[in-house]
Design a protein around this motif. Structure first.
Motif, short mmCIF file in Angstrom:
data_model
loop_
_atom_site.label_atom_id
_atom_site.label_comp_id
_atom_site.label_asym_id
_atom_site.label_seq_id
_atom_site.Cartn_x
_atom_site.Cartn_y
_atom_site.Cartn_z
N LEU A 36 0.04 -7.33 -12.04
CA LEU A 36 1.24 -7.68 -11.80
C LEU A 36 1.62 -7.39 -10.46
N LEU A 37 1.61 -7.37 -9.33
CA LEU A 37 2.70 -7.14 -8.67
C LEU A 37 3.57 -7.69 -8.00
N GLY A 38 4.89 -6.74 -7.84
CA GLY A 38 6.11 -7.36 -6.99
C GLY A 38 7.24 -6.68 -7.30
N PRO A 39 7.93 -6.82 -6.28
CA PRO A 39 9.12 -6.21 -6.14
C PRO A 39 10.53 -5.14 -7.15
N ASN A 40 10.62 -4.09 -7.30
CA ASN A 40 11.91 -4.33 -8.45
C ASN A 40 12.48 -5.18 -8.46
N GLY A 41 12.51 -5.46 -9.99
CA GLY A 41 13.75 -6.60 -10.54
C GLY A 41 13.03 -7.86 -10.19
N ALA A 42 11.86 -7.62 -9.79
CA ALA A 42 11.29 -9.33 -10.05
C ALA A 42 10.69 -9.79 -11.24
N GLY A 43 10.94 -8.53 -12.74
CA GLY A 43 10.63 -9.50 -13.74
C GLY A 43 9.30 -9.35 -14.38
N GLU A 196 -4.42 0.30 -6.22
CA GLU A 196 -4.77 0.61 -7.48
C GLU A 196 -5.78 -0.60 -7.82
N ALA A 197 -4.35 -1.74 -7.91
CA ALA A 197 -4.66 -3.22 -8.18
C ALA A 197 -5.81 -3.37 -7.10
N GLU A 198 -5.91 -3.30 -6.64
CA GLU A 198 -7.08 -4.07 -5.50
C GLU A 198 -9.07 -3.13 -6.16
N GLU A 199 -8.53 -2.50 -6.37
CA GLU A 199 -10.01 -1.09 -6.54
C GLU A 199 -10.73 -1.88 -7.97
N ILE A 200 -8.95 -1.97 -9.14
CA ILE A 200 -9.98 -2.08 -10.14
C ILE A 200 -9.54 -3.54 -11.67
N ALA A 201 -8.82 -4.25 -10.79
CA ALA A 201 -8.13 -5.71 -11.20
C ALA A 201 -9.49 -7.14 -11.27
#
Length: 308
Positions: A36-43, A196-201
């Motif tokens: 799950l990717l998102g800026p700070n405060g994204a939820g 890291e997300a690109e490598e492992i997800a």
């Protein structure tokens, strides 16, 4: 196959009036790694906290392997291990005692062999008799992971697990994540380290301002949304682009000595042939060229900007 976590119309508005989640719909597959990717405060943290029973939703439903997180809380929570962002560890306890205690909290019988295996996997076994207050920040993070794994959860949440940790721990953690996934554990992680997300997800979800913008197979997301860049090194620098080149998605870089052309590699026509011809007509000579595929970070930034 039935999803291990089902989220429907999930919203959360705090007493302050701040809406952290807006009608989230998500199904998490059994045995996958979802980033799950998102800026700070994204939820991101709010959503994880609701699934784990730490925050009450304002509306919507969540089931964990068929167990409703409100009406069947105990069964749902027993399936989940959580590694939170913040370090909360019992300072005067030893590593062995605090990890063993976490297992007992879920009604599991003592299993010293399992605890030893978890500690060894996290390079913690030689610290098993140390008080947590004496450990470094990186070691305390390892203890948090060990505590989350002590009751053998089917689902593991990692909320910004490598924020502020050393390279060695990051490497150890991802090796452990791969072993857990191979054993059938479902893993949901939030991270600011997009590489890291690109490598492992297996799949990637993008959250912004409480809305889940998309969830896609990582490879499919990059195929559909990824653009290629054609870098054209010029024989002579130019100060500005001629009007004849305005129809191309071009930008000047490196003090005018390089042109960058964005194009869709999946399109029927890339426009490269006509671009090179128009450059020649404009008197701009290309010395060299190469291409670069957009990264997951490029895609993430463009998605968030679109929804600003």
């Amino acid at each position: 196959m039935q999803p291990i976590i089902s989220i429907s119309k999930l919203s959360k508005t705090y007493d302050t009036g701040f809406t952290a989640l807006r009608g989230v719909e998500l199904e998490i597959r059994r045995g996958e790694i979802l980033a799950l990717l998102g800026p700070n405060g994204a939820g991101k943290t709010t959503m994880i906290s609701i699934i784990c029973g730490l925050v009450n939703p304002s509306s919507g439903t969540v089931t964990v392997d068929g167990h409703d997180i409100i009406t069947d809380y105990r069964a749902a929570r027993s399936l989940i291990g959580l590694v939170p962002q913040e370090l909360h560890t019992e300072s005067f306890e030893t590593v062995w005692d605090t990890v063993s205690f976490s297992r007992g909290l879920f009604g599991k019988k003592p299993n010293p062999a399992l605890i030893e295996s978890v500690l060894r996997d996290l390079s913690l076994y030689d610290k098993k008799d140390s008080q947590i207050m004496t450990l470094s920040g990186g070691m305390k993070r390892r203890v948090m992971i060990a505590k989350a794994l002590a009751h053998e959860p089917a689902i593991l949440f990692l909320d910004e697990p490598t924020a502020g940790v050393d390279v060695e721990l990051r490497k150890d953690m991802w090796q452990l994540v791969r072993r857990l996934r191979a054993a059938g554990t479902t893993i949901i992680l939030t991270t600011h380290y997009i590489e890291e997300a690109e490598e492992i997800a297996d799949r990637v979800g993008v959250i912004n301002k409480g809305e889940l913008l998309l969830v896609e197979e990582k490879t499919e997301l990059m195929r559909k949304l990824g653009q290629k860049q054609l870098m054209l090194e010029l024989r002579e620098p130019v100060k500005e682009l001629p009007a004849a080149l305005a129809r191309y998605n071009l930008s000047l870089d490196d003090e005018g000595s390089q042109l960058v052309y964005l194009y869709d590699s999946q399109a029927a026509r890339t426009g490269i042939t006509s671009l090179l011809a128009d450059l020649n007509k404009s008197g701009i000579t290309v010395k060299d060229l190469n291409t670069r595929q957009s990264s997951l970070e490029d895609i993430f930034v463009s998605l968030v900007r679109e929804r600003q």
